[in-house]
Design a protein around this motif. Structure first.
Motif, PDB file in Angstrom:
ATOM      1  N   SER A 145       0.781  -1.176  -0.112  1.00 54.15           N
ATOM      2  CA  SER A 145      -0.074   0.037  -0.014  1.00 54.15           C
ATOM      3  C   SER A 145       0.782   1.332  -0.193  1.00 54.15           C
ATOM      4  O   SER A 145       0.646   2.097  -0.970  1.00 54.15           O
ATOM      5  CB  SER A 145      -0.887  -0.158   1.156  1.00 54.15           C
ATOM      6  N   VAL A 146       1.913   1.398   0.814  1.00 48.70           N
ATOM      7  CA  VAL A 146       2.865   2.343   1.110  1.00 48.70           C
ATOM      8  C   VAL A 146       3.814   2.613  -0.018  1.00 48.70           C
ATOM      9  O   VAL A 146       4.161   3.723  -0.291  1.00 48.70           O
ATOM     10  CB  VAL A 146       3.153   3.092   2.496  1.00 48.70           C
ATOM     11  N   VAL A 147       4.185   1.374  -0.392  1.00 49.47           N
ATOM     12  CA  VAL A 147       5.362   1.255  -1.480  1.00 49.47           C
ATOM     13  C   VAL A 147       4.604   0.694  -2.766  1.00 49.47           C
ATOM     14  O   VAL A 147       3.730  -0.284  -2.325  1.00 49.47           O
ATOM     15  CB  VAL A 147       6.763   0.666  -0.977  1.00 49.47           C
ATOM     16  N   PRO A 148       4.955   0.765  -3.813  1.00 54.18           N
ATOM     17  CA  PRO A 148       4.522   0.215  -4.902  1.00 54.18           C
ATOM     18  C   PRO A 148       4.520  -1.260  -5.074  1.00 54.18           C
ATOM     19  O   PRO A 148       5.614  -1.688  -4.318  1.00 54.18           O
ATOM     20  CB  PRO A 148       5.380   1.077  -6.184  1.00 54.18           C
ATOM     21  N   VAL A 149       3.687  -2.225  -5.720  1.00 60.72           N
ATOM     22  CA  VAL A 149       4.269  -3.354  -6.078  1.00 60.72           C
ATOM     23  C   VAL A 149       5.066  -3.769  -7.062  1.00 60.72           C
ATOM     24  O   VAL A 149       5.577  -4.699  -7.011  1.00 60.72           O
ATOM     25  CB  VAL A 149       2.565  -4.359  -6.369  1.00 60.72           C
ATOM     26  N   ASN A 150       5.243  -2.414  -7.963  1.00 59.65           N
ATOM     27  CA  ASN A 150       6.427  -2.655  -8.875  1.00 59.65           C
ATOM     28  C   ASN A 150       7.539  -2.368  -8.176  1.00 59.65           C
ATOM     29  O   ASN A 150       7.827  -2.393  -7.090  1.00 59.65           O
ATOM     30  CB  ASN A 150       6.050  -1.496  -9.933  1.00 59.65           C
ATOM     31  N   ASP A 151       8.745  -2.284  -9.038  1.00 59.76           N
ATOM     32  CA  ASP A 151      10.048  -2.353  -8.456  1.00 59.76           C
ATOM     33  C   ASP A 151      10.596  -0.983  -7.735  1.00 59.76           C
ATOM     34  O   ASP A 151      11.308  -0.969  -6.864  1.00 59.76           O
ATOM     35  CB  ASP A 151      11.040  -2.268  -9.583  1.00 59.76           C
ATOM     36  N   GLY A 152       9.399  -0.196  -7.296  1.00 58.00           N
ATOM     37  CA  GLY A 152       9.726   1.187  -6.807  1.00 58.00           C
ATOM     38  C   GLY A 152       9.673   0.631  -5.060  1.00 58.00           C
ATOM     39  O   GLY A 152      10.025   1.433  -4.260  1.00 58.00           O
ATOM     40  N   GLY A 153       9.087  -0.553  -5.026  1.00 56.89           N
ATOM     41  CA  GLY A 153       9.120  -0.938  -3.564  1.00 56.89           C
ATOM     42  C   GLY A 153      10.101  -2.026  -3.249  1.00 56.89           C
ATOM     43  O   GLY A 153      10.265  -2.463  -2.065  1.00 56.89           O
ATOM     44  N   ILE A 154      11.009  -2.175  -4.133  1.00 54.14           N
ATOM     45  CA  ILE A 154      12.006  -3.435  -3.630  1.00 54.14           C
ATOM     46  C   ILE A 154      12.992  -2.772  -2.737  1.00 54.14           C
ATOM     47  O   ILE A 154      13.349  -3.773  -1.816  1.00 54.14           O
ATOM     48  CB  ILE A 154      12.802  -3.662  -5.191  1.00 54.14           C
ATOM     49  N   SER A 155      13.397  -1.553  -2.793  1.00 53.45           N
ATOM     50  CA  SER A 155      14.271  -1.257  -1.449  1.00 53.45           C
ATOM     51  C   SER A 155      13.742  -1.483  -0.204  1.00 53.45           C
ATOM     52  O   SER A 155      14.658  -1.926   0.670  1.00 53.45           O
ATOM     53  CB  SER A 155      14.487   0.473  -1.670  1.00 53.45           C
ATOM     54  N   LEU A 156      12.564  -1.148   0.062  1.00 54.58           N
ATOM     55  CA  LEU A 156      11.963  -1.594   1.604  1.00 54.58           C
ATOM     56  C   LEU A 156      12.146  -2.999   1.895  1.00 54.58           C
ATOM     57  O   LEU A 156      12.562  -3.472   2.723  1.00 54.58           O
ATOM     58  CB  LEU A 156      10.550  -1.301   1.387  1.00 54.58           C
ATOM     59  N   GLY A 157      11.744  -3.940   0.712  1.00 57.58           N
ATOM     60  CA  GLY A 157      11.797  -5.398   0.785  1.00 57.58           C
ATOM     61  C   GLY A 157      13.440  -5.569   1.120  1.00 57.58           C
ATOM     62  O   GLY A 157      13.724  -6.570   2.151  1.00 57.58           O
ATOM     63  N   GLN A 158      14.373  -5.083   0.567  1.00 58.86           N
ATOM     64  CA  GLN A 158      15.714  -5.152   0.544  1.00 58.86           C
ATOM     65  C   GLN A 158      15.939  -5.028   2.035  1.00 58.86           C
ATOM     66  O   GLN A 158      16.782  -5.790   2.911  1.00 58.86           O
ATOM     67  CB  GLN A 158      16.750  -4.744  -0.207  1.00 58.86           C
ATOM     68  N   ALA A 159      15.490  -3.737   2.676  1.00 57.57           N
ATOM     69  CA  ALA A 159      15.896  -3.443   3.682  1.00 57.57           C
ATOM     70  C   ALA A 159      15.331  -4.120   5.125  1.00 57.57           C
ATOM     71  O   ALA A 159      16.068  -4.579   6.107  1.00 57.57           O
ATOM     72  CB  ALA A 159      15.429  -1.796   4.224  1.00 57.57           C
ATOM     73  N   ALA A 160      14.173  -4.945   4.718  1.00 62.32           N
ATOM     74  CA  ALA A 160      13.433  -5.780   5.657  1.00 62.32           C
ATOM     75  C   ALA A 160      14.365  -7.029   5.809  1.00 62.32           C
ATOM     76  O   ALA A 160      14.626  -7.452   6.914  1.00 62.32           O
ATOM     77  CB  ALA A 160      12.122  -5.911   5.168  1.00 62.32           C
ATOM     78  N   MET A 161      14.876  -7.351   4.629  1.00 64.87           N
ATOM     79  CA  MET A 161      15.657  -8.803   4.645  1.00 64.87           C
ATOM     80  C   MET A 161      16.944  -8.470   5.535  1.00 64.87           C
ATOM     81  O   MET A 161      17.566  -9.357   6.328  1.00 64.87           O
ATOM     82  CB  MET A 161      15.721  -9.366   3.404  1.00 64.87           C
ATOM     83  N   ALA A 162      17.663  -7.369   5.149  1.00 62.83           N
ATOM     84  CA  ALA A 162      18.838  -7.197   5.812  1.00 62.83           C
ATOM     85  C   ALA A 162      18.842  -6.845   6.909  1.00 62.83           C
ATOM     86  O   ALA A 162      19.607  -7.238   7.990  1.00 62.83           O
ATOM     87  CB  ALA A 162      19.704  -5.850   5.065  1.00 62.83           C
ATOM     88  N   GLY A 163      17.518  -6.291   7.727  1.00 57.57           N
ATOM     89  CA  GLY A 163      17.164  -6.124   9.215  1.00 57.57           C
ATOM     90  C   GLY A 163      16.834  -7.353   9.932  1.00 57.57           C
ATOM     91  O   GLY A 163      16.971  -7.512  11.136  1.00 57.57           O
ATOM     92  N   CYS A 164      15.920  -8.030   9.070  1.00 57.70           N
ATOM     93  CA  CYS A 164      15.080  -9.016   9.826  1.00 57.70           C
ATOM     94  C   CYS A 164      15.362 -10.335   9.487  1.00 57.70           C
ATOM     95  O   CYS A 164      14.804 -11.383  10.071  1.00 57.70           O
ATOM     96  CB  CYS A 164      13.852  -8.760   9.817  1.00 57.70           C
ATOM     97  N   THR A 165      16.255 -10.720   8.600  1.00 55.84           N
ATOM     98  CA  THR A 165      16.465 -12.268   8.182  1.00 55.84           C
ATOM     99  C   THR A 165      17.918 -12.400   8.426  1.00 55.84           C
ATOM    100  O   THR A 165      18.580 -12.145   7.428  1.00 55.84           O
ATOM    101  CB  THR A 165      16.078 -12.331   6.534  1.00 55.84           C
ATOM    102  N   PRO A 166      18.126 -13.186   9.491  1.00 52.08           N
ATOM    103  CA  PRO A 166      19.421 -13.531   9.944  1.00 52.08           C
ATOM    104  C   PRO A 166      20.100 -14.463   8.859  1.00 52.08           C
ATOM    105  O   PRO A 166      21.401 -13.923   8.520  1.00 52.08           O
ATOM    106  CB  PRO A 166      19.514 -14.167  11.307  1.00 52.08           C
ATOM    107  N   SER A 167      19.490 -15.197   8.185  1.00 54.83           N
ATOM    108  CA  SER A 167      20.304 -16.199   7.162  1.00 54.83           C
ATOM    109  C   SER A 167      20.655 -15.261   5.981  1.00 54.83           C
ATOM    110  O   SER A 167      21.357 -15.658   5.049  1.00 54.83           O
ATOM    111  CB  SER A 167      19.433 -17.162   6.609  1.00 54.83           C
TER     112      SER A 167
END
Ligand code: ZN
Ligand code: ZN
Ligand code: FE
Length: 751
Positions: free
Chosen positions: A726-748
């Motif tokens: 909703s607050v970020v696009p489903v398109n590639d404009g939202g990729i940076s948030l997803g990368q940040a989330a995995m870097a911050g919350c996915t130990p593996s």
């Protein structure tokens, strides 16, 4: 009478939105002494008073903050009474904890508009009128804390009257940093040919005349220049397309009023709330009026309302009530925002320049949003919502996520808050790549972060410019995040799902896969704590030719159809494929210069080609948008088969029905239904197998309203919860948030 004391810290979007004067007035009302200041961590208050007064004071602040403020945290602690004699607003402090949120630029407020149109007011007709509750922020900030000396207005010394307003805590312009007037502030002028019109009213009148006569005018706005022309004048719209090298991509239209917006587009209450909201984005809505050339091949318009005093004055001066207002650039370049650069780059495009003297600190395109199932959905972040915080992650690590090379945006995580930048553009453009690096420097400087202290997240694609840039930065650690996993992680982060395991569906055009192939039709099982496992995918094909594959639907068709048997002659009617198809098909058969892919985006392209879209696309996603608008013209149809995600029976059905003369709209609808049914069935099967209840949908293909709504309905009917962005696009404009989330919350994910 005993007095008690409280220390208050308010975090969030709290600076530059009129918080301190509001605190000052509340203090006067409830007999509170002490002080308020803009600290480095947010608004800080020391308040002393009688117990009951203090409580009423704090309640007032909590319940009625300034309209543009967004409170993230409101912390109250007891402290010692210092017996202050009065209540004061202290000067801003520069500090060591720079997690204060920067406000996005705000649309001009009603109160300022009244003054703007009041002949008795000293700012009557002043194109830069603003107050504590409205006006530019992000686009003028050069450093924090937010104070006039650190904005692009630092060079304009306030006149006595403006200074009085600026210094009076009871004035509605108290500490309005961009304040000014005809006597002391910046203004606008018009350059047309060799002529310069310095008087604002005359310049606006002339601009309106030029627009009505079919001219193209470059107009300086908040985050850059726009090119404007009369949206009802087809020849003006066409010459704008020719001069701007923008063949078919839809133009946004600024309309004078909400009524005018409703005349050209079908607006629900949710659309209207977005349109008139303080962010004033471009809102995509179904069109119900033809403006030739404005949005060819699309059944939607992008509309927006005026958001600066200048726009309002232009309409008052008689500018066309529906005007194309598009970012001033040549196709795909970033928006022009510096005056000299704009005049140079736009020399062959604009007939005149309406130039404002207030410098722009950074380029920010207008945000684009739409409505999905009654709720707002970001399509492009920009002016009005950047660089707002989008969510909170449970991490103390500072993270910079560099996004995708297409539709690039950046995400910065500071003390768990994720700030997502404006959309910067496609990094294969040299100017966009420069803008990308500037925005990295800019964000880091604003939050006083050094790369050495950061975890850098980037795409897994080794050839991405953003990846190469990541490798050039000194940092604590680097995390390469798979593109589609990032799409899914962006949804989990938005919804605060840091523990859950879900089924994820990521459909888009291209993303570098873990096996080195190009993915795009993927199902995963996983979540932020554990990462994702790829669980199902569209049957892979070989598609010839790198980037051209996304530009020529017939080339994608060659890849998908090479896999099918008994093909008819596709160069003949009704298909009429151009020669490029035969060349592409022979490349696939010889496996020359091909890449292996599971791209759902390319499958949509292949279908579009079979239904008549055989030319080159002139912007990303055009063929899929065309196919969707065809499907919308049809009643619901029986789904074509896509059993086990094998596309062959579906394509064979398309070819058969096309040869039989079935209407294109019906075929397009049956394709949508087939993909929707198979998607829902696959997701449901995975949910049953793994005993999961939540399905996440993301990726650019889910911009398709028909497909999204269909999959959503089917899964919801089966008792599953469906989540998307909703607050970020489903398109590639939202990729940076997803990368940040995995870097911050996915130990593996960490090396
Ligand atoms: Zn205002
Ligand atoms: Zn002044
Ligand atoms: Fe993508």
């Amino acid at each position: 009478m005993t007095r008690v004391a409280r220390r208050v810290l308010i975090r969030g979007v709290v600076q530059g939105v009129g918080f301190r004067p509001l605190v000052f007035r509340a203090a006067a009302k409830f007999d509170i002494r002490g002080w308020v200041c803009n600290g480095a961590a947010g608004v800080e208050i020391h308040a002393e008073g009688r117990q009951a007064d203090l409580e009423a004071f704090l309640q007032r602040l909590r319940e009625r903050p300034p309209p543009a403020a967004r409170i993230a945290e409101f912390v109250v602690k007891s402290t010692l009474c210092r017996d202050y004699p009065n209540f004061q607003i202290l000067a801003s402090q520069a500090g060591a904890d720079p997690s204060v949120r920067i406000s996005p630029d705000l649309a001009v407020c009603e109160h300022c508009l009244q003054e703007l149109r009041d002949p008795g007011n000293r700012r009557f007709g002043y194109p830069y009128i603003n107050c504590t509750n409205c006006g530019p922020r992000y686009s003028i900030i050069r450093g924090l804390p937010y104070d006039r000396a650190r904005t692009t207005l630092a060079d304009w010394t306030l006149c006595a009257q403006c200074r009085q307003e600026y210094s009076d805590p009871l004035d509605r312009r108290y500490h309005a940093q961009p304040i000014g007037c005809f006597d002391c502030g910046p203004t606008y002028e018009l350059l047309v040919g060799a002529q310069r019109i310095g008087d604002v009213a005359a310049a606006l009148k002339r601009t309106a005349e030029l627009l009505n006569a079919g001219a193209i005018v470059a107009i300086k706005g908040i985050g850059g220049y726009h090119l404007a022309c009369d949206a009802r004048n087809a020849s003006a719209v066409n010459s704008l397309r020719t001069r701007k090298f923008r063949k078919e991509k839809p133009f946004a239209v600024m309309v004078r009023t909400l009524d005018e917006a409703r005349r050209i587009a079908a607006l629900t209450p949710a659309h209207m709330a977005l349109l008139g909201g303080v962010g004033r984005p471009i809102v995509l809505a179904p069109r119900q009026f033809d403006l030739p050339g404005v949005a060819p091949d699309s059944d939607h318009f992008g509309v927006m309302l005026p958001y600066t005093p200048l726009h309002e004055l232009l309409f008052d001066a008689g500018a066309p009530t529906a005007s194309v207002l598009t970012s001033a650039n040549r196709s795909n370049e970033p928006i022009a925002y510096r005056d000299d650069d704009a005049r140079q780059r736009l020399a062959g495009i604009a007939d005149a320049f309406l130039i404002g003297q207030r410098p722009i600190a950074r380029r920010v395109d207008d945000a684009v949003a739409t409505v999905r199932l009654g709720k707002p959905l970001a399509v492009r972040r920009g002016r009005g919502d950047a660089p707002g915080a989008v969510c909170q992650l449970p991490t103390e690590q500072s993270i910079l996520a560099l996004g995708s090379d297409l539709k690039n945006s950046l995400a910065l995580v500071v003390r768990g808050q994720v700030f997502v930048s404006q959309q910067i553009g496609d990094l294969d453009d040299a100017e966009a790549e420069t803008a990308f690096k500037e925005t990295v420097d800019d964000l880091l400087a604003m939050y006083e972060l050094r790369p050495e202290r950061l975890v850098i997240a980037h795409d897994l694609h080794p050839q991405f410019r953003s990846t190469r840039f990541a490798l050039s930065l000194p940092c604590t650690a680097r995390v390469a995040v798979q593109h589609h996993e990032a799409h899914l992680a962006s949804v989990l982060a938005e919804h605060g799902l840091f523990e859950q395991t879900v089924v994820g569906v990521a459909f888009d055009g291209t993303g570098y896969g873990r096996d080195g192939a190009i993915w795009g039709g993927e199902f995963f099982v996983g979540g932020l704590p554990s990462g994702f496992q790829r669980a199902a995918w569209l049957r892979p094909v070989l598609i010839p030719g790198g980037d051209a594959a996304a530009r020529f639907p017939v080339q994608a068709a060659a890849g998908y159809l090479a896999d099918c048997t008994d093909l008819p002659d596709l160069h003949a009617a009704p298909f009429d494929f151009p020669p490029r198809f035969a060349a592409a098909l022979s490349m696939v058969r010889r496996e020359v210069r091909c890449f292996r892919t599971t791209s759902m985006g390319r499958l949509f392209d292949a279908v579009a080609a079979l239904l008549g879209f055989t030319r080159e696309v002139s912007f990303e996603g055009q063929a899929a948008i065309w196919l969707e608008s065809q499907a919308r013209k049809s009643a619901p149809q029986q789904p074509y088969p896509l059993e086990n995600l094998d596309h062959r029976p579906l394509l064979q059905a398309v070819i058969r029905d096309r040869l039989n003369g079935r209407p294109i709209a019906e075929i397009a609808a049956a394709v949508h239904a087939g993909i929707g049914r198979a998607t829902a069935a696959t997701a449901q099967k995975l949910c049953t197998q793994r005993r999961l209840k939540q399905v996440v949908l993301s990726g650019g293909v889910f911009q398709n309203e028909i497909l999204f709504a269909d999959v959503h309905r089917q899964l919801t009917e089966r008792g599953l919860q469906v989540l998307s962005n909703s607050v970020v696009p489903v398109n590639d404009g939202g990729i940076s948030l997803g990368q940040a989330a995995m870097a911050g919350c996915t130990p593996s994910a960490l090396p």
